[in-house]
Scaffold this active site. Structure first.
Site, PDB file in Angstrom:
ATOM      1  CE  LYS A  59      -3.786   1.996   2.807  1.00 15.44           C
ATOM      2  NZ  LYS A  59      -4.658   1.761   3.972  1.00 15.44           N
ATOM      3  CB  SER A 134      -8.067   3.612   3.187  1.00 19.02           C
ATOM      4  OG  SER A 134      -7.172   2.944   4.055  1.00 19.02           O
ATOM      5  CB  SER A 158      -8.113   0.476   5.933  1.00 20.39           C
ATOM      6  OG  SER A 158      -8.798   1.684   5.837  1.00 20.39           O
TER       7      SER A 158
HETATM    8  N1  GLN Z   1     -13.043   3.572   6.942  1.00 21.43           N
HETATM    9  C1  GLN Z   1     -12.307   3.939   8.108  1.00 21.43           C
HETATM   10  C2  GLN Z   1     -11.951   5.399   8.069  1.00 21.43           C
HETATM   11  O1  GLN Z   1     -12.255   6.042   7.108  1.00 21.43           O
HETATM   12  C3  GLN Z   1     -11.101   3.052   8.253  1.00 21.43           C
HETATM   13  C4  GLN Z   1      -9.851   3.584   7.699  1.00 21.43           C
HETATM   14  C5  GLN Z   1      -8.642   2.752   7.983  1.00 21.43           C
HETATM   15  O2  GLN Z   1      -8.721   1.683   8.572  1.00 21.43           O
HETATM   16  N2  GLN Z   1      -7.489   3.277   7.593  1.00 21.43           N
HETATM   17  O3  GLN Z   1     -11.389   5.922   8.987  1.00 21.43           O
END
Ligand code: GLN
Length: 462
Positions: A59, A134, A158
């Site tokens: 990532k 994400s 994420s």
């Molecule tokens: N969807 C969650 C957020 O927007 C999780 C993001 C993540 O785990 N980096 O914060």
């Protein structure tokens, strides 16, 4: 097939799937070079690392020395890492081949991959739908066979949520299991590096390689790292808890509810002990998560100021604060700005006690309840996401609805426990969805053993 052929196969596949937009950068030449040096030791397997020839994508929040790392943000445009993340270095030391870095929501903030400066990533199962976020690029790269396994980061889901939306495995270890050194921070007391794969064996192998104490991350646990791959096969019966509140929540899709209920019945039949446990904090997890993570983000992201690295405004400036203001206004995207402002607000004098301190108290109660649950149980079962992958644009104008999609995933990060999403189900709309399994802090071994049982059964019944 040798390593060079293998890399060629992946590069071909990547070029055919370039429209999915999973990659930020593809390290074609370098991957081929690594492959050919691995091929030179082909005939002496005693010299092979445990990830010999494994093709991995990472990532765009993980540092890999001399390679771009931009967190999907204009503020880090053209920024190259000056060192490698410990997790990445440990993969390289075991002869892995890193094939590229993967698209994601800006600074890992989002659930749909619609917040990246590089544009959205398409879900390879239905290109009108989001891959989740994400770590959407990381999920799609594994789903579409653009690499064997990939790394993501999981602050509130994420890794598990895009795995759920893409029909693959996504695993977040317990807090402290894998060093965060070289992972661009979103919310430091929540962030963990996670793994995407299509099978439990690969998760076990990667976890073993990356885990363990690191002098560069003081929050990294020094507890012994078990030999996960060796422990994987067992027919052990587990003590499993579930929260009835998680299955009666109004936002849960009825088909997902049925699938989990049926799973609970089957597990009982197979001899596992499955116990309902009252968990009265479910409505508080999302608010607590967004108060605490935005507070931490507002502090973490203050380092992007246009002075030392990353984007600097080309416009004329009056003074230092004008430089900060212009660089940050131009460099950060909308979602990130929103969270920095929210985080700054909850930390400000006068509001601190009402928001930040309150959310910390909620977190404490959640941790205590979690400890109580794990004093009698080894695992917890839950849905991963309340509904399967949605269409692009469907939720992007409704922040609250987008946030509520994190209902089942943020709990693991608030409690700091390991969690995995297993691709066991299919919705009548054709999209997959997962079963989420959680275990006690740093007990990834039980999590993987149980996951392996379920994944094997899935293969046998298909
Ligand atoms: N969807 C969650 C957020 O927007 C999780 C993001 C993540 O785990 N980096 O914060």
């Amino acid at each position: 097939m040798n390593c060079t052929d293998l890399v060629h196969t992946y590069l071909d596949k990547i070029s055919k799937c370039i429209h999915l937009n999973a990659f930020v950068e593809i390290y074609s030449e370098e991957a081929l070079k690594t492959a050919s040096s691995l091929d030179l030791k082909k005939h002496d397997s005693s010299t092979w690392g445990s990830l010999y020839g494994v093709v991995i994508g990472i990532k765009d929040v993980l540092c890999y020395k001399d390679h771009l790392v931009t967190a999907g943000s204009a503020i880090l445009k053209n920024h190259k890492a000056i060192y490698s993340a410990t997790a990445v270095q440990r993969l390289l030391d075991e002869d892995a081949i890193i094939i590229g870095n993967l698209n994601c929501d800006e600074f890992a903030m989002g659930s749909s991959n619609e917040n990246s400066v590089y544009g959205k990533v398409l879900n390879a199962l239905d290109e009108d739908r989001v891959p989740g976020g994400s770590s959407g690029g990381s999920a799609v790269a594994v789903l579409a066979d653009l690499c064997m396994v990939s790394l993501g980061s999981d602050t509130g889901g994420s890794v598990r949520q895009p795995a759920d939306f893409c029909g693959i495995i996504g695993m977040k270890p317990g807090y402290g299991r894998i060093s965060r050194f070289g992972l661009l921070a979103y919310a430091s007391s929540f962030d963990q590096i996670g793994i995407f794969s299509k099978n439990t064996e690969d998760v076990a192998i990667l976890l073993r390689v990356m885990s363990g104490v690191d002098e560069y991350d003081s929050t990294c646990s020094d507890s012994v790292v078990p030999n996960y791959p060796d422990l994987l096969q067992t027919d052990k019966k587990f003590n499993i808890a579930y929260f009835p509140q998680s299955l009666t929540h109004p936002s849960l899709d009825p088909e997902i509810k049925n699938a989990i209920e049926q799973m609970i019945a089957e597990l009982k039949e197979k001899g596992h002990k499955v116990t309902p446990i009252d968990f009265n904090y479910l409505d508080y997890v999302v608010p607590a998560y967004y108060v605490l993570t935005t507070a931490e983000a507002s502090s973490n992201l203050s380092r992007y100021d246009g002075v030392r690295y990353g984007y600097r405004t080309p416009r004329p400036i009056n003074d230092l604060s004008d430089l900060y203001k212009k660089s940050r206004s131009e460099g950060f995207g909308k979602e990130v700005k929103k969270r920095i402002m929210l985080g700054t607000f909850v930390l400000s004098t006068g509001y601190y006690d009402a928001y930040y301190a309150k959310a910390q108290q909620v977190r404490r109660l959640i941790v205590e309840k979690t400890n109580e649950i794990f004093s009698n149980n080894e695992l917890i079962l839950m849905p991963t996401v309340p509904s399967p992958a949605f269409r692009f644009g469907e939720k992007s104008n409704d922040a609250i609805e987008m946030f509520l999609g994190d209902l089942y995933t943020v709990y693991a990060n608030l409690a700091g426990i390991p969690s995995i999403s297993l691709p066991l189900f299919k919705h009548s709309n054709g999209m997959p969805f997962g079963l989420q399994v959680l275990s006690n802090n740093l007990d990834e071994a039980s999590l993987l053993q149980f996951s392996n049982q379920l994944m094997k059964e899935k293969v046998n019944t298909n």
